[in-house]
Design a protein around this motif. Structure first.
Motif, short mmCIF file in Angstrom:
data_model
loop_
_atom_site.label_atom_id
_atom_site.label_comp_id
_atom_site.label_asym_id
_atom_site.label_seq_id
_atom_site.Cartn_x
_atom_site.Cartn_y
_atom_site.Cartn_z
N PRO A 1 11.63 18.21 13.74
CA PRO A 1 11.37 18.44 12.31
C PRO A 1 10.72 17.24 11.65
O PRO A 1 11.00 16.09 12.01
N ARG A 2 9.86 17.53 10.68
CA ARG A 2 9.20 16.48 9.90
C ARG A 2 9.17 16.91 8.44
O ARG A 2 9.08 18.11 8.13
N TRP A 3 9.24 15.93 7.55
CA TRP A 3 9.23 16.18 6.12
C TRP A 3 8.13 15.35 5.47
O TRP A 3 7.93 14.20 5.86
N TYR A 4 7.50 15.91 4.45
CA TYR A 4 6.55 15.11 3.68
C TYR A 4 7.31 14.04 2.92
O TYR A 4 8.43 14.27 2.46
N ALA A 5 6.69 12.86 2.81
CA ALA A 5 7.32 11.76 2.09
C ALA A 5 7.73 12.20 0.68
O ALA A 5 8.82 11.88 0.22
N GLY A 6 6.88 12.97 0.01
CA GLY A 6 7.20 13.43 -1.34
C GLY A 6 8.42 14.34 -1.38
O GLY A 6 9.21 14.29 -2.33
N THR A 7 8.59 15.16 -0.36
CA THR A 7 9.77 16.04 -0.27
C THR A 7 11.03 15.19 -0.22
O THR A 7 12.01 15.45 -0.94
N ILE A 8 11.00 14.16 0.62
CA ILE A 8 12.18 13.31 0.78
C ILE A 8 12.41 12.43 -0.44
O ILE A 8 13.56 12.25 -0.88
N ARG A 9 11.35 11.92 -1.03
CA ARG A 9 11.53 11.10 -2.24
C ARG A 9 12.17 11.92 -3.35
O ARG A 9 13.07 11.44 -4.05
N ALA A 10 11.74 13.16 -3.53
CA ALA A 10 12.32 14.03 -4.57
C ALA A 10 13.79 14.33 -4.24
O ALA A 10 14.66 14.29 -5.12
N TRP A 11 14.07 14.63 -2.97
CA TRP A 11 15.44 14.91 -2.56
C TRP A 11 16.32 13.68 -2.77
O TRP A 11 17.43 13.79 -3.29
N ALA A 12 15.81 12.51 -2.39
CA ALA A 12 16.60 11.28 -2.49
C ALA A 12 16.95 10.94 -3.93
O ALA A 12 18.03 10.43 -4.21
N MET B 1 0.84 -1.19 0.00
CA MET B 1 0.00 0.00 0.00
C MET B 1 0.88 1.24 0.00
O MET B 1 1.79 1.37 0.81
N SER B 2 0.66 2.16 -0.89
CA SER B 2 1.49 3.36 -0.95
C SER B 2 1.04 4.36 0.10
O SER B 2 -0.12 4.41 0.49
N GLN B 3 2.00 5.15 0.55
CA GLN B 3 1.71 6.14 1.58
C GLN B 3 1.16 7.41 0.95
O GLN B 3 1.61 7.83 -0.11
N PRO B 4 0.20 8.03 1.62
CA PRO B 4 -0.29 9.32 1.09
C PRO B 4 0.82 10.36 1.14
O PRO B 4 1.71 10.29 1.97
N SER B 5 0.75 11.32 0.25
CA SER B 5 1.78 12.35 0.19
C SER B 5 1.75 13.25 1.41
O SER B 5 2.64 14.05 1.62
N THR B 6 0.70 13.14 2.25
CA THR B 6 0.61 13.98 3.44
C THR B 6 1.32 13.37 4.64
O THR B 6 1.36 13.98 5.69
N ASP B 7 1.86 12.15 4.51
CA ASP B 7 2.61 11.54 5.61
C ASP B 7 3.84 12.39 5.91
O ASP B 7 4.57 12.79 4.99
N LEU B 8 4.08 12.62 7.19
CA LEU B 8 5.27 13.35 7.61
C LEU B 8 6.28 12.37 8.18
O LEU B 8 5.94 11.53 9.01
N TRP B 9 7.51 12.48 7.70
CA TRP B 9 8.56 11.55 8.09
C TRP B 9 9.52 12.19 9.09
O TRP B 9 9.87 13.37 8.99
N SER B 10 9.99 11.34 10.00
CA SER B 10 11.01 11.71 10.97
C SER B 10 12.39 11.33 10.42
O SER B 10 12.50 10.73 9.34
N TYR B 11 13.42 11.63 11.20
CA TYR B 11 14.77 11.20 10.81
C TYR B 11 14.81 9.69 10.59
O TYR B 11 15.43 9.21 9.64
N ALA B 12 14.17 8.92 11.49
CA ALA B 12 14.21 7.45 11.38
C ALA B 12 13.56 6.96 10.08
O ALA B 12 14.09 6.06 9.42
N GLU B 13 12.46 7.56 9.71
CA GLU B 13 11.78 7.14 8.48
C GLU B 13 12.58 7.53 7.23
O GLU B 13 12.66 6.77 6.27
#
Length: 64
Positions: free
Chosen positions: A46-57, A1-13
């Motif tokens: 601090p928290r980042w949207y999954a989409g922010t991190i995917r684009a950065w990665a 199941m894909s995560q919604p783009s509104t999920d906020l990720w921590s450093y661990a995620e």
């Protein structure tokens, strides 16, 4: 199941997503290598949207 783009990720995620230790992600932030946080949680972490991190990665340099 894909995560919604509104999920906020921590450093661990973020660390799990890019296969590094959470402390490595903290170091990236200290050195200005991580995007600015999209939000902060109730405790001020601090928290980042999954989409922010995917684009950065996708654009980050790989291992040397």
């Amino acid at each position: 199941m894909s995560q919604p783009s509104t999920d906020l990720w921590s450093y661990a995620e973020i660390a799990r997503h890019i296969n590094v230790q959470p402390e490595t992600v903290r170091n990236y932030r200290r050195h200005g290598l991580l995007p600015e946080p999209d939000a902060h949680d109730g405790a001020g972490h601090p928290r980042w949207y999954a989409g922010t991190i995917r684009a950065w990665a996708r654009g980050r340099p790989r291992h040397r």
